[in-house]
Design an enzyme around this catalytic site. Structure first.
Site, PDB file in Angstrom:
ATOM      1  N   HIS A  19       7.607   0.078  -7.147  1.00 42.52           N
ATOM      2  CA  HIS A  19       7.003  -0.363  -8.373  1.00 42.52           C
ATOM      3  C   HIS A  19       7.304   0.485  -9.521  1.00 42.52           C
ATOM      4  O   HIS A  19       8.317   1.439  -9.324  1.00 42.52           O
ATOM      5  CB  HIS A  19       5.456  -0.417  -8.139  1.00 42.52           C
ATOM      6  CG  HIS A  19       4.584   0.674  -7.853  1.00 42.52           C
ATOM      7  ND1 HIS A  19       4.920   2.051  -8.511  1.00 42.52           N
ATOM      8  CD2 HIS A  19       3.984   1.080  -6.927  1.00 42.52           C
ATOM      9  CE1 HIS A  19       4.131   2.831  -8.137  1.00 42.52           C
ATOM     10  NE2 HIS A  19       3.357   2.216  -7.066  1.00 42.52           N
ATOM     11  N   HIS A  22       7.012   4.250  -9.272  1.00 40.31           N
ATOM     12  CA  HIS A  22       8.025   5.216  -8.717  1.00 40.31           C
ATOM     13  C   HIS A  22       9.224   5.232  -9.578  1.00 40.31           C
ATOM     14  O   HIS A  22       9.818   6.404  -9.747  1.00 40.31           O
ATOM     15  CB  HIS A  22       8.491   4.329  -7.357  1.00 40.31           C
ATOM     16  CG  HIS A  22       7.448   4.026  -6.344  1.00 40.31           C
ATOM     17  ND1 HIS A  22       7.087   2.777  -5.885  1.00 40.31           N
ATOM     18  CD2 HIS A  22       6.575   4.891  -5.554  1.00 40.31           C
ATOM     19  CE1 HIS A  22       6.353   2.694  -5.210  1.00 40.31           C
ATOM     20  NE2 HIS A  22       5.670   3.962  -4.792  1.00 40.31           N
ATOM     21  N   CYS A 129      -6.132  11.886   4.720  1.00 42.25           N
ATOM     22  CA  CYS A 129      -5.629  10.586   4.322  1.00 42.25           C
ATOM     23  C   CYS A 129      -4.482  10.297   4.723  1.00 42.25           C
ATOM     24  O   CYS A 129      -3.382  11.031   4.435  1.00 42.25           O
ATOM     25  CB  CYS A 129      -5.960  10.520   2.762  1.00 42.25           C
ATOM     26  SG  CYS A 129      -5.088   9.070   1.942  1.00 42.25           S
ATOM     27  N   CYS A 132      -1.792   9.731   1.860  1.00 40.02           N
ATOM     28  CA  CYS A 132      -1.182  11.055   1.296  1.00 40.02           C
ATOM     29  C   CYS A 132      -0.443  11.829   2.188  1.00 40.02           C
ATOM     30  O   CYS A 132       0.137  12.858   2.088  1.00 40.02           O
ATOM     31  CB  CYS A 132      -2.484  11.950   0.592  1.00 40.02           C
ATOM     32  SG  CYS A 132      -3.158  11.266  -0.716  1.00 40.02           S
ATOM     33  N   CYS A 146     -10.644   8.968  -0.357  1.00 37.45           N
ATOM     34  CA  CYS A 146      -9.203   9.868  -1.103  1.00 37.45           C
ATOM     35  C   CYS A 146      -9.124   9.776  -2.364  1.00 37.45           C
ATOM     36  O   CYS A 146      -9.602   8.600  -3.064  1.00 37.45           O
ATOM     37  CB  CYS A 146      -7.998   9.108  -0.482  1.00 37.45           C
ATOM     38  SG  CYS A 146      -6.684   9.695  -1.422  1.00 37.45           S
ATOM     39  N   HIS A 149      -6.154   7.560  -3.484  1.00 35.65           N
ATOM     40  CA  HIS A 149      -5.902   6.059  -3.173  1.00 35.65           C
ATOM     41  C   HIS A 149      -7.092   5.413  -2.989  1.00 35.65           C
ATOM     42  O   HIS A 149      -7.254   4.234  -2.914  1.00 35.65           O
ATOM     43  CB  HIS A 149      -5.109   6.109  -1.829  1.00 35.65           C
ATOM     44  CG  HIS A 149      -3.711   6.609  -1.588  1.00 35.65           C
ATOM     45  ND1 HIS A 149      -3.451   8.059  -1.581  1.00 35.65           N
ATOM     46  CD2 HIS A 149      -2.760   6.060  -2.116  1.00 35.65           C
ATOM     47  CE1 HIS A 149      -2.106   8.001  -1.546  1.00 35.65           C
ATOM     48  NE2 HIS A 149      -1.693   6.952  -1.802  1.00 35.65           N
ATOM     49  N   LYS A 297      -4.049   3.144 -12.363  1.00 39.05           N
ATOM     50  CA  LYS A 297      -2.932   3.306 -11.498  1.00 39.05           C
ATOM     51  C   LYS A 297      -2.678   2.222 -10.615  1.00 39.05           C
ATOM     52  O   LYS A 297      -3.496   1.696  -9.926  1.00 39.05           O
ATOM     53  CB  LYS A 297      -3.292   4.660 -10.636  1.00 39.05           C
ATOM     54  CG  LYS A 297      -1.977   5.422 -10.202  1.00 39.05           C
ATOM     55  CD  LYS A 297      -2.193   6.447  -9.118  1.00 39.05           C
ATOM     56  CE  LYS A 297      -0.771   6.808  -8.461  1.00 39.05           C
ATOM     57  NZ  LYS A 297      -0.795   6.933  -7.221  1.00 39.05           N
ATOM     58  N   LYS A 300      -0.753  -1.340  -4.334  1.00 45.26           N
ATOM     59  CA  LYS A 300      -0.506  -2.426  -3.817  1.00 45.26           C
ATOM     60  C   LYS A 300      -1.780  -3.108  -3.493  1.00 45.26           C
ATOM     61  O   LYS A 300      -1.827  -4.313  -3.643  1.00 45.26           O
ATOM     62  CB  LYS A 300       0.398  -2.129  -2.366  1.00 45.26           C
ATOM     63  CG  LYS A 300       1.723  -2.050  -2.531  1.00 45.26           C
ATOM     64  CD  LYS A 300       2.277  -1.656  -1.224  1.00 45.26           C
ATOM     65  CE  LYS A 300       1.786  -0.215  -0.679  1.00 45.26           C
ATOM     66  NZ  LYS A 300       2.584   0.333   0.554  1.00 45.26           N
TER      67      LYS A 300
HETATM   68  N1  MSP Z   1       7.402  10.822  -0.269  1.00 45.99           N
HETATM   69  C1  MSP Z   1       6.659  11.696  -1.167  1.00 45.99           C
HETATM   70  C2  MSP Z   1       7.191  12.622  -1.564  1.00 45.99           C
HETATM   71  C3  MSP Z   1       8.145  13.448  -0.890  1.00 45.99           C
HETATM   72  S1  MSP Z   1       9.046  14.635  -1.898  1.00 45.99           S
HETATM   73  C4  MSP Z   1       9.224  15.596  -1.028  1.00 45.99           C
HETATM   74  C5  MSP Z   1       5.893  10.662  -2.303  1.00 45.99           C
HETATM   75  N2  MSP Z   1       6.417   9.451  -2.398  1.00 45.99           N
HETATM   76  S2  MSP Z   1       6.015   8.335  -3.447  1.00 45.99           S
HETATM   77  O1  MSP Z   1       6.754   7.277  -3.156  1.00 45.99           O
HETATM   78  O2  MSP Z   1       4.721   8.051  -2.903  1.00 45.99           O
HETATM   79  O3  MSP Z   1       6.029   8.951  -4.893  1.00 45.99           O
HETATM   80  C6  MSP Z   1       7.448   9.137  -5.327  1.00 45.99           C
HETATM   81  C7  MSP Z   1       7.267   9.098  -6.928  1.00 45.99           C
HETATM   82  O4  MSP Z   1       6.417   8.164  -7.367  1.00 45.99           O
HETATM   83  C8  MSP Z   1       6.152  10.540  -7.142  1.00 45.99           C
HETATM   84  O5  MSP Z   1       6.723  11.322  -8.288  1.00 45.99           O
HETATM   85  C9  MSP Z   1       5.142   9.826  -7.584  1.00 45.99           C
HETATM   86  O6  MSP Z   1       4.394  10.539  -8.751  1.00 45.99           O
HETATM   87  C10 MSP Z   1       5.661   8.755  -8.427  1.00 45.99           C
HETATM   88  N3  MSP Z   1       4.417   7.398  -8.793  1.00 45.99           N
HETATM   89  C11 MSP Z   1       4.033   6.869  -7.737  1.00 45.99           C
HETATM   90  N4  MSP Z   1       3.147   5.918  -8.408  1.00 45.99           N
HETATM   91  C12 MSP Z   1       3.130   6.353  -9.703  1.00 45.99           C
HETATM   92  C13 MSP Z   1       2.394   5.856 -10.973  1.00 45.99           C
HETATM   93  N5  MSP Z   1       1.659   4.860 -10.896  1.00 45.99           N
HETATM   94  N6  MSP Z   1       2.914   6.242 -12.124  1.00 45.99           N
HETATM   95  C14 MSP Z   1       3.872   7.251 -12.301  1.00 45.99           C
HETATM   96  N7  MSP Z   1       4.500   7.603 -11.334  1.00 45.99           N
HETATM   97  C15 MSP Z   1       3.843   7.574  -9.670  1.00 45.99           C
HETATM   98  O7  MSP Z   1       4.878  10.971  -2.637  1.00 45.99           O
END
Ligand code: MSP
Length: 510
Positions: A19, A22, A129, A132, A146, A149, A297, A300
């Site tokens: 999304h 990410h 969680c 997380c 959590c 989440h 935030k 899904k």
């Molecule tokens: N797999 C772990 C990271 C391991 S790093 C050694 C993880 N993955 S994640 O897919 O959940 O998140 C990846 C990135 O997307 C993170 O930097 C996270 O902060 C970012 N984002 C996910 N949702 C977000 C928003 N709604 N807004 C901004 N960034 C966010 O965590």
């Protein structure tokens, strides 16, 4: 080549649906990577997928497939997103690769053997969680759920190996107090400092309840905890334990970009793990804010997740990147709305840079047959002065990772150049045969401003910058341009043959 510059995004869970949240981390990292290439640095840009852990194993089970097959099927979806968003990574790591497994085993062994008993066997009961992949204290939960989440946590109890995080509190505090630049922005540093001062608990680094992961080298019934595994990716790719020369050149990383939801893992666990293994710490962790949709935030479960392609299909990739970097103050939370994106598109891109380029190129075509005239003698001090100060501001801000004002500085030039054209009214000069020199001066200035803008905008809107460069007809490739020289006035050679191509940012229907 200049110095090595090593920058990373987090690695993404392959089973998640990508999304715009990410993608926010990846676009920001890409803007910084591209800026450093312009400065002549040898940029290493790492991204990838985080493929082990309970969450993945469960997702695979739900589909009734083997986890390895599952991750192999899911992982390519992420690469497709990054390609479409013009993310210029130079290495893509999957934590299921042998090179990574080898690095994790080495790091574990280094901590295990450090002579301080930093890894010990214990048992743990706690609230976990799964999303997380993190244990929480009761007091951290929000309505029993959590805090990230908003979903129920599970009571888990296991015999695990523990990492003696508690022994590193003082060293971590010293580190952040002595190296203010190591954790930004300041609000996140303060958060981490108070977390550390509040007392650190040892965390478990192994699990026995499932088997999808990397076995501990000294006790293979235990599977490495997924965060210990995932964080190690940053040194795997730098050659830790496999290529000492590469490691020497690349490590420590210059910046780990992350979102604020994974701050504790990156700013507390990770440096302590490295200290315990005798490895240098990354130079900086930068935690940006959350992207919100309708004030929440994205998630899904709440159906607020927007896939990047939904926006790219409509606005194009350059506008996509521009919007998020310009609209959301980098470091703070920010919101997406269709209306705000439409407004930025029209004001800054279609009417701003797009209109500037089409006007200048059209007039060069009509009045000079597309050839850049030698208008250098009549330079406009106000325009040139603006370009000098704003391009310096752009570089200063980018060095400080202040992406949003840096881009603002570039678009100040766009606005000034459009005002300059209105002031000079070249379309009127064109009707006066005695004003040929002035007309040449104005259109040289217009084209020269476009050249500099293409360079300065290339980190954020690489596709549009490349198209503009092509229309300007400059023979030396855009990728070969270096700052600050490329922003110096007068670089465009008279006689360059321009063409008025497609609009950089075509008008959109709605
Ligand atoms: N797999 C772990 C990271 C391991 S790093 C050694 C993880 N993955 S994640 O897919 O959940 O998140 C990846 C990135 O997307 C993170 O930097 C996270 O902060 C970012 N984002 C996910 N949702 C977000 C928003 N709604 N807004 C901004 N960034 C966010 O965590």
């Amino acid at each position: 080549m200049g110095t090595a510059y090593y920058v990373t995004t987090p690695i993404y869970y392959p089973n998640d649906v990508p999304h715009i949240g990410h993608a926010y981390t990846s676009v920001a990292t890409d803007v910084v990577a591209r800026y450093h290439r312009l400065r002549g640095d040898e940029v290493h840009f790492l991204t990838g997928t985080d493929e082990h852990g309970l969450k993945l194993q469960r997702a695979a089970e739900e589909r009734g497939v083997d986890p390895r097959r599952f991750v192999d099927e899911m992982a390519p979806r992420w690469r497709e997103v990054w390609q479409r968003l013009d993310i210029s990574f130079t290495d893509y790591i999957r934590t299921t690769e042998p090179r990574h497994e080898a690095a994790v085993v080495r790091l574990l062994q280094a901590v295990h053997d450090n002579g301080r008993d930093d890894i010990y066997l214990g048992s743990y009961q706690g609230l976990y969680c799964v999303s997380c992949e993190l244990y929480y204290a009761e007091s951290e939960l929000v309505d029993g759920n959590c805090p990230i989440h908003g979903r129920p946590v599970e009571r888990m109890s296991e015999e695990n190996y523990f990492f003696r995080l508690s022994a590193y509190a003082d060293r971590l505090l010293d580190h952040y107090q002595q190296h203010l630049e190591a954790l930004e922005p300041e609000i996140r540093r303060n958060e981490v400092l108070s977390l550390i001062k509040g007392g650190l608990q040892d965390f478990s680094i192994s699990r026995t309840s499932f088997d999808w992961g990397i076995p501990l080298p000294w006790d293979p019934k235990h599977i490495t905890y997924v965060w210990f595994d995932a964080l190690t990716n940053y040194i795997t790719a730098a050659g830790y334990g496999s290529d000492p020369e590469r490691f020497e050149r690349m490590w420590p990383a210059d910046v780990h970009f992350i979102g604020k939801d994974i701050l504790r893992q990156h700013a507390v666990y990770w440096p302590a793990m490295l200290m315990a293994a005798g490895v240098e710490l990354p130079r900086k962790v930068f935690a940006h804010g959350f992207l919100l949709v309708g004030g929440e935030k994205m998630s899904k479960t709440r159906l607020t997740g927007i896939h990047p392609f939904e926006l790219v299909d409509h606005f194009g990739v350059d506008a996509y990147r521009y919007f998020f970097m310009r609209e959301v103050q980098f470091g703070q939370d920010g919101s997406f709305s269709w209306e705000a994106m439409m407004d930025r598109y029209n004001a800054d891109l279609a009417n701003g840079l797009g209109n500037l380029a089409s006007r200048v190129l059209a007039m060069l075509g009509s009045y000079f047959d597309g050839e850049v005239p030698d208008g250098r003698p009549s330079r406009d001090e106000s325009l040139v002065g603006t370009i000098e100060t704003r391009s310096t501001a752009f570089m200063d801000q980018m060095e400080r990772l202040a992406i949003t004002p840096a881009i603002g500085a570039v678009w100040d030039v766009v606005a000034e150049a459009n005002r300059y054209l209105v002031r000079e009214a070249p379309w009127e000069l064109a009707r006066d045969p005695d004003a040929r020199d002035r007309l040449a001066g104005v259109l040289y200035a217009g084209a020269e401003t476009l050249r500099i803008l293409a360079v300065l905008a290339s980190p954020v809107t690489p596709g549009a910058a490349a198209r503009l460069w092509e229309q300007l007809g400059i023979s030396s490739p855009l990728e070969a341009q270096r700052l600050p020289e490329a922003a110096a006035w007068g670089g465009l050679a008279p006689g360059t043959r321009t063409t008025k191509g497609e609009a950089l940012f075509p008008r959109l229907s709605s």
